[in-house]
Write an enzyme that holds these catalytic residues in place. Structure first.
Site, PDB file in Angstrom:
ATOM      1  N   THR A 101       0.873  -1.176   0.000  1.00  0.00           N
ATOM      2  CA  THR A 101       0.000   0.000   0.000  1.00  0.00           C
ATOM      3  C   THR A 101       0.907   1.223   0.000  1.00  0.00           C
ATOM      4  O   THR A 101       1.636   1.469   0.958  1.00  0.00           O
ATOM      5  CB  THR A 101      -0.910   0.029   1.238  1.00  0.00           C
ATOM      6  OG1 THR A 101      -1.653  -1.187   1.289  1.00  0.00           O
ATOM      7  CG2 THR A 101      -1.861   1.206   1.170  1.00  0.00           C
ATOM      8  N   LYS A 176      -7.169   1.607  -3.272  1.00  0.00           N
ATOM      9  CA  LYS A 176      -6.804   1.170  -1.913  1.00  0.00           C
ATOM     10  C   LYS A 176      -7.028   2.298  -0.902  1.00  0.00           C
ATOM     11  O   LYS A 176      -7.449   2.066   0.232  1.00  0.00           O
ATOM     12  CB  LYS A 176      -5.344   0.712  -1.905  1.00  0.00           C
ATOM     13  CG  LYS A 176      -4.804   0.320  -0.555  1.00  0.00           C
ATOM     14  CD  LYS A 176      -5.384  -0.981  -0.006  1.00  0.00           C
ATOM     15  CE  LYS A 176      -4.895  -1.228   1.414  1.00  0.00           C
ATOM     16  NZ  LYS A 176      -5.411  -2.467   1.979  1.00  0.00           N
ATOM     17  N   LYS A 244       0.289   5.297   8.090  1.00  0.00           N
ATOM     18  CA  LYS A 244       0.894   5.596   6.783  1.00  0.00           C
ATOM     19  C   LYS A 244      -0.189   5.767   5.725  1.00  0.00           C
ATOM     20  O   LYS A 244      -0.208   6.748   4.969  1.00  0.00           O
ATOM     21  CB  LYS A 244       1.847   4.436   6.418  1.00  0.00           C
ATOM     22  CG  LYS A 244       2.445   4.465   5.038  1.00  0.00           C
ATOM     23  CD  LYS A 244       2.048   3.291   4.133  1.00  0.00           C
ATOM     24  CE  LYS A 244       1.921   1.926   4.686  1.00  0.00           C
ATOM     25  NZ  LYS A 244       1.348   0.921   3.824  1.00  0.00           N
TER      26      LYS A 244
HETATM   27  P1  NAP Z   1       5.298  -6.316   7.374  1.00  0.00           P
HETATM   28  O1  NAP Z   1       4.991  -7.534   8.162  1.00  0.00           O
HETATM   29  O2  NAP Z   1       6.061  -5.202   8.006  1.00  0.00           O
HETATM   30  O3  NAP Z   1       6.038  -6.782   6.039  1.00  0.00           O
HETATM   31  C1  NAP Z   1       6.823  -5.960   5.227  1.00  0.00           C
HETATM   32  C2  NAP Z   1       8.093  -6.723   4.930  1.00  0.00           C
HETATM   33  O4  NAP Z   1       8.857  -6.000   3.971  1.00  0.00           O
HETATM   34  C3  NAP Z   1       8.973  -6.885   6.190  1.00  0.00           C
HETATM   35  O5  NAP Z   1       9.327  -8.248   6.349  1.00  0.00           O
HETATM   36  C4  NAP Z   1      10.167  -6.000   5.880  1.00  0.00           C
HETATM   37  O6  NAP Z   1      11.396  -6.462   6.374  1.00  0.00           O
HETATM   38  C5  NAP Z   1      10.193  -6.032   4.373  1.00  0.00           C
HETATM   39  N1  NAP Z   1      10.879  -4.857   3.845  1.00  0.00           N
HETATM   40  C6  NAP Z   1      10.653  -3.549   4.135  1.00  0.00           C
HETATM   41  N2  NAP Z   1      11.499  -2.770   3.475  1.00  0.00           N
HETATM   42  C7  NAP Z   1      12.272  -3.592   2.748  1.00  0.00           C
HETATM   43  C8  NAP Z   1      13.318  -3.376   1.860  1.00  0.00           C
HETATM   44  N3  NAP Z   1      13.751  -2.135   1.595  1.00  0.00           N
HETATM   45  N4  NAP Z   1      13.907  -4.447   1.289  1.00  0.00           N
HETATM   46  C9  NAP Z   1      13.473  -5.689   1.576  1.00  0.00           C
HETATM   47  N5  NAP Z   1      12.477  -5.977   2.404  1.00  0.00           N
HETATM   48  C10 NAP Z   1      11.874  -4.919   2.986  1.00  0.00           C
HETATM   49  O7  NAP Z   1       3.940  -5.687   6.827  1.00  0.00           O
HETATM   50  P2  NAP Z   1       2.657  -6.414   6.165  1.00  0.00           P
HETATM   51  O8  NAP Z   1       1.572  -6.425   7.162  1.00  0.00           O
HETATM   52  O9  NAP Z   1       3.055  -7.666   5.484  1.00  0.00           O
HETATM   53  O10 NAP Z   1       2.246  -5.299   5.093  1.00  0.00           O
HETATM   54  C11 NAP Z   1       2.960  -5.103   3.887  1.00  0.00           C
HETATM   55  C12 NAP Z   1       2.267  -3.996   3.086  1.00  0.00           C
HETATM   56  O11 NAP Z   1       0.933  -4.401   2.779  1.00  0.00           O
HETATM   57  C13 NAP Z   1       2.162  -2.665   3.829  1.00  0.00           C
HETATM   58  O12 NAP Z   1       2.281  -1.615   2.905  1.00  0.00           O
HETATM   59  C14 NAP Z   1       0.752  -2.712   4.402  1.00  0.00           C
HETATM   60  O13 NAP Z   1       0.234  -1.419   4.602  1.00  0.00           O
HETATM   61  C15 NAP Z   1       0.017  -3.471   3.317  1.00  0.00           C
HETATM   62  N6  NAP Z   1      -1.158  -4.257   3.732  1.00  0.00           N
HETATM   63  C16 NAP Z   1      -1.161  -4.957   4.896  1.00  0.00           C
HETATM   64  C17 NAP Z   1      -2.295  -5.689   5.243  1.00  0.00           C
HETATM   65  C18 NAP Z   1      -2.366  -6.472   6.536  1.00  0.00           C
HETATM   66  O14 NAP Z   1      -3.481  -6.814   6.941  1.00  0.00           O
HETATM   67  N7  NAP Z   1      -1.253  -6.804   7.170  1.00  0.00           N
HETATM   68  C19 NAP Z   1      -3.394  -5.733   4.392  1.00  0.00           C
HETATM   69  C20 NAP Z   1      -3.346  -5.050   3.193  1.00  0.00           C
HETATM   70  C21 NAP Z   1      -2.217  -4.302   2.867  1.00  0.00           C
HETATM   71  P3  NAP Z   1      11.716  -6.621   7.952  1.00  0.00           P
HETATM   72  O15 NAP Z   1      11.324  -8.026   8.237  1.00  0.00           O
HETATM   73  O16 NAP Z   1      13.170  -6.353   8.048  1.00  0.00           O
HETATM   74  O17 NAP Z   1      10.865  -5.586   8.660  1.00  0.00           O
END
Ligand code: NAP
Length: 294
Positions: A101, A176, A244
């Site tokens: 997102t 979104k 965010k």
């Molecule tokens: P998350 O658990 O923080 O996953 C993001 C992953 O990306 C983390 O493992 C992080 O690494 C990795 N990352 C960040 N920057 C990076 C980089 N520069 N290079 C390589 N890896 C990197 O978050 P999430 O819940 O999966 O969400 C991911 C995205 O989807 C977000 O934008 C969120 O707003 C969106 N989203 C989430 C949901 C939900 O319900 N969770 C639903 C819809 C959309 P680290 O392990 O080192 O932190």
């Protein structure tokens, strides 16, 4: 997991709460899969099932026909797509899909950079939460060229069930933002309703069984409400990620001359929670603010 060599080679970057499940579905479908995550330990489960671990986004790009990113923030997307070790510089005429997102303006900028480098690009954020990612039942909202969408569809269908081409570059992210604006007021309503029920001495599980099947029912009440009833405030969706999203949505709305009082209040309440150290809790933890003021 056995690879099917006739399927496109997929690269997946960002293996957090959402990405680990989404990537696993692609591996299970037989796609050769190269993965990279900032914290390398999160790749271990996929590597054990046959994915190739990479040390940089560039390494992922060099061995993939389709590259998907599911990182945290727009700044992470910029680093992974446009950085020196980024996928635009190192991919070979590939299809690049950002499912993070992120901001509509960045999606448009990336589409231009991809076209200049000979790649195709899509913005394809998702809705459906950690449950939707695990069950491959995400809604996926897509912006970009129709030919790129057609190419991506069979891959997106491995992760989601409701996949809509919304328009050109940035249209997926705008969709979104609309989704997040709906959720902002909905989750406040869910927390208020459950706080009221608690005040009235009602049983929360019984309440959800009753009103969850009526006109108030939906993901926020049924899934997040049930977590609240169990006292489970662990992140399916981090408060910091919701902040965010609300920041992006409210900035876009301001440019449109729109006032969004519900989303504005939600941002204030979640900012209050973040200031008290709760930004890594799930969004359902807003309930705590209503019942205890924490
Ligand atoms: P998350 O658990 O923080 O996953 C993001 C992953 O990306 C983390 O493992 C992080 O690494 C990795 N990352 C960040 N920057 C990076 C980089 N520069 N290079 C390589 N890896 C990197 O978050 P999430 O819940 O999966 O969400 C991911 C995205 O989807 C977000 O934008 C969120 O707003 C969106 N989203 C989430 C949901 C939900 O319900 N969770 C639903 C819809 C959309 P680290 O392990 O080192 O932190």
């Amino acid at each position: 997991m056995t690879h099917n060599p006739s399927l496109p080679r997929v690269g997946f970057i960002g293996l957090g709460i959402m990405g680990q499940h989404m990537a696993a579905h692609l591996l299970a479908a037989g796609h050769p899969l190269a993965v990279y995550n900032r914290s390398p330990d999160k790749a271990a489960a996929l590597v054990a099932k046959g994915a190739v671990a990479c040390a940089t986004p560039a390494q992922v790009a060099q061995q993939s026909d389709v590259i998907i990113t599911m990182v945290g923030y727009p700044s992470d997307v910029e680093e992974v797509w446009l950085g020196g070790q980024g996928i635009i510089a190192h991919a070979q005429k590939a299809l690049l899909i950002d499912m993070t997102t992120s901001s509509p303006a960045l999606a448009k900028r990336l589409a231009v950079a991809c076209a200049q480098a000979g790649h195709q690009a899509l913005d394809a954020p998702v809705s459906g939460g950690d449950v939707g990612a695990r069950d491959a039942k995400l809604s996926i909202m897509v912006g970009g060229d129709a030919s790129a969408f057609d190419k991506a569809l069979p891959i997106l269908q491995r992760m989601g069930t409701n996949i809509v081409h919304m328009g050109g570059a940035g249209a997926g992210q705008h969709t979104k933002m609309s989704n997040q604006i709906v959720i902002a007021s909905t989750i406040m309503g869910v927390c208020e309703g459950l706080a009221y029920a608690k005040g009235a001495g009602l049983d929360a599980e019984a309440l959800l069984r009753c009103i969850g099947g009526g006109a108030a029912g939906g993901f926020q009440l049924n899934v997040m409400g049930s977590r609240i009833a169990k006292g489970d405030f662990a992140p399916g969706f981090f408060i910091e990620h919701f902040l965010k999203d609300l920041g992006i949505a409210l900035a876009e709305a301001e440019q449109m001359g729109l006032d969004l009082p519900g989303a504005t209040l939600a941002r204030k309440l979640y900012n209050d929670m973040a200031a008290k150290g709760s930004s890594r809790l799930g969004t359902q933890a807003l309930f705590q603010l209503y019942v205890t003021g924490v």
